[in-house]
Design a protein around this motif. Structure first.
Motif, PDB file in Angstrom:
ATOM      1  N   ARG A  19      47.127  42.658  49.748  1.00 61.00           N
ATOM      2  CA  ARG A  19      45.730  42.772  49.315  1.00 61.00           C
ATOM      3  C   ARG A  19      44.867  41.769  50.077  1.00 61.00           C
ATOM      4  NH1 ARG A  19      49.758  45.515  46.620  1.00 61.00           N
ATOM      5  NH2 ARG A  19      49.194  46.108  44.492  1.00 61.00           N
ATOM      6  N   PRO A  20      43.669  42.166  50.496  1.00 59.53           N
ATOM      7  CA  PRO A  20      42.768  41.205  51.158  1.00 59.53           C
ATOM      8  C   PRO A  20      42.222  40.201  50.145  1.00 59.53           C
ATOM      9  CG  PRO A  20      41.672  43.327  50.855  1.00 59.53           C
ATOM     10  CD  PRO A  20      43.097  43.520  50.437  1.00 59.53           C
ATOM     11  N   PRO A  21      41.788  39.032  50.614  1.00 59.65           N
ATOM     12  CA  PRO A  21      41.315  37.981  49.698  1.00 59.65           C
ATOM     13  C   PRO A  21      40.192  38.444  48.780  1.00 59.65           C
ATOM     14  CG  PRO A  21      41.554  37.127  51.932  1.00 59.65           C
ATOM     15  CD  PRO A  21      41.775  38.595  52.029  1.00 59.65           C
ATOM     16  N   GLU A  22      39.273  39.261  49.299  1.00 59.38           N
ATOM     17  CA  GLU A  22      38.148  39.694  48.465  1.00 59.38           C
ATOM     18  C   GLU A  22      38.599  40.570  47.298  1.00 59.38           C
ATOM     19  OE1 GLU A  22      38.125  42.208  52.309  1.00 59.38           O
ATOM     20  OE2 GLU A  22      38.460  40.117  51.709  1.00 59.38           O
ATOM     21  N   LEU A  23      39.701  41.288  47.482  1.00 58.09           N
ATOM     22  CA  LEU A  23      40.223  42.109  46.385  1.00 58.09           C
ATOM     23  C   LEU A  23      40.893  41.215  45.329  1.00 58.09           C
ATOM     24  CD1 LEU A  23      40.768  44.769  45.018  1.00 58.09           C
ATOM     25  CD2 LEU A  23      42.703  45.138  46.557  1.00 58.09           C
ATOM     26  N   HIS A  24      41.677  40.233  45.784  1.00 55.84           N
ATOM     27  CA  HIS A  24      42.251  39.272  44.841  1.00 55.84           C
ATOM     28  C   HIS A  24      41.144  38.623  44.001  1.00 55.84           C
ATOM     29  CE1 HIS A  24      46.467  39.273  45.868  1.00 55.84           C
ATOM     30  NE2 HIS A  24      46.228  39.052  47.143  1.00 55.84           N
ATOM     31  N   ALA A  25      40.087  38.191  44.672  1.00 57.04           N
ATOM     32  CA  ALA A  25      38.988  37.504  43.980  1.00 57.04           C
ATOM     33  C   ALA A  25      38.320  38.428  42.964  1.00 57.04           C
ATOM     34  CB  ALA A  25      37.969  36.997  44.995  1.00 57.04           C
ATOM     35  N   ALA A  26      38.115  39.682  43.348  1.00 57.92           N
ATOM     36  CA  ALA A  26      37.462  40.633  42.448  1.00 57.92           C
ATOM     37  C   ALA A  26      38.332  40.924  41.220  1.00 57.92           C
ATOM     38  CB  ALA A  26      37.146  41.932  43.187  1.00 57.92           C
ATOM     39  N   ARG A  27      39.642  41.023  41.421  1.00 64.96           N
ATOM     40  CA  ARG A  27      40.527  41.278  40.285  1.00 64.96           C
ATOM     41  C   ARG A  27      40.511  40.089  39.311  1.00 64.96           C
ATOM     42  NH1 ARG A  27      43.946  45.820  40.877  1.00 64.96           N
ATOM     43  NH2 ARG A  27      45.297  45.048  39.228  1.00 64.96           N
TER      44      ARG A  27
END
Length: 373
Positions: A19-27
């Motif tokens: 997963r890209p960092p922005e997806l981790h952050a959004a989750r």
């Protein structure tokens, strides 16, 4: 020898991607209630568009959504089956890696109602994937095999007041999966993969002992699982390729089981009615290629020679040598190449970078072109 125009492809991959960092952050924000479900979905959509394009640019003929909308490769699916719920109890799973052991304590599942399928699972996920995939690339959906609903908990996880006869449970489970397969066919899915750890784990004597302690029969459980899968596969629509992926555990670059495919190989290759097998062969833990002698004509084996556990890039020569070794037991025209597992079976992912991940996928395509033209 030639490239294949239908799945599995000469250069393929298992499914999950880092997963890209922005997806981790959004989750994480969604879990804290800081963004809405729709806002999270928009981030997921953008991440999936990007990763589908990266797969195409790597030269792959298949594309997944990286399992970007899931936390876990299997439980996000299984809990959507009717009759299956999350238990208050937790199970202990010990994973291994070069540095030592890693304990994983997910909740247990329980079958406390009649197993069924009210509506197809991941249907929206697949429809979005299909909508953003180039026409030259085949969108692929990955789901856990029916074996995964039973393997970890055994009879104790299936309420005896609901299923006094365990055969009725397996009949309902097959029917639910059959309905899922048929529904995905109606949505235009032409490439479906059933991910299965049980058929790989059962090669490990320690895992067979675990099955026996849970009251199961470790000598015949793989045959039971194959029958359950075959009953579901009877619903496969015309034009759909179905593969299975056998894995010995993949969590944060660690594994749970060891051993070659010898124990299950004859039944696996001759009785399970799939088109192809994704098999991990990235290290000595996976055993030798000898069991491939049981693969009949007309079926394909996707050699998982490229590890997803580490970032070091395999050489073209070493991969060609390993394919040549495998071809002593099976016609090279029945072989394909992939990573040994997903890069991110759970959202935490394995210990390598996204750039290393894509270099590995590019190396698989490069090797396949050298071997098969």
């Amino acid at each position: 020898m030639s490239q294949r125009t239908s799945p599995p492809f000469r250069a393929d991959h298992v499914g999950s991607l880092l997963r890209p960092p922005e997806l981790h952050a959004a989750r994480e924000k969604a879990a804290r209630g800081e963004i809405t479900r729709d806002e999270l979905k928009a981030v997921e959509d953008d991440a999936i568009r990007e990763v589908v394009e990266r797969q195409r640019r790597a030269g792959l003929r298949s594309a997944t959504d990286g399992e970007f909308r899931r936390a876990s490769w299997h439980m996000d699916f299984i809990y959507q089956l009717d009759g299956v719920s999350q238990s208050d109890e937790r199970m202990e799973v010990r994973f291994h890696n070069a540095a030592g052991d890693l304990n994983f304590s997910p909740p247990k599942l329980q079958v406390d109602g009649k197993v069924g399928l009210r509506e197809p699972i991941f249907a929206e996920h697949f429809e979005f994937l299909k909508s953003v995939t180039d026409p030259s690339v085949t969108p692929k959906l990955t789901i856990p095999s029916p074996s995964m609903v039973y393997y970890r908990g055994g009879r104790a996880a299936v309420d005896e007041s609901v299923y006094p006869d365990l055969e009725d449970f397996f009949t309902d489970l097959s029917a639910a999966y059959g309905a899922q397969i048929a529904a995905m066919g109606e949505l235009g899915c032409r490439y479906l993969q059933l991910d299965d750890t049980s058929l790989a784990y059962l090669n490990d004597p320690n895992q067979r002992e675990l099955v026996a302690r849970m009251g199961g029969d470790p000598d015949t459980l793989h045959l039971r699982n194959i029958r359950t899968m075959n009953a579901a596969l009877e619903h496969k629509p015309e034009g759909m390729a179905i593969t299975t992926h056998l894995c010995r555990g993949n969590f944060r670059s660690s594994w749970a089981a060891e051993g070659g495919y010898d124990f299950v190989s004859e039944a696996l290759f001759n009785e399970l009615n799939v088109d192809g097998y994704f098999l991990e062969f990235d290290d000595e833990r996976s055993g030798g290629f000898e069991p491939l002698r049981h693969v009949p004509k007309g079926k394909y084996v996707v050699l998982g020679l490229v590890t997803t556990k580490r970032g070091e890039l395999e050489s073209l020569d070493s991969l060609q040598r390993r394919i040549e070794q495998a071809s002593k037991y099976i016609d090279v025209d029945q072989l394909c190449l992939s990573p040994q597992c997903g890069f991110s079976s759970t959202e935490e992912g394995n210990d390598l970078t996204r750039d290393e991940q894509f270099r590995k996928l590019e190396r698989i395509v490069e090797t396949a072109e050298k071997v098969w033209g």
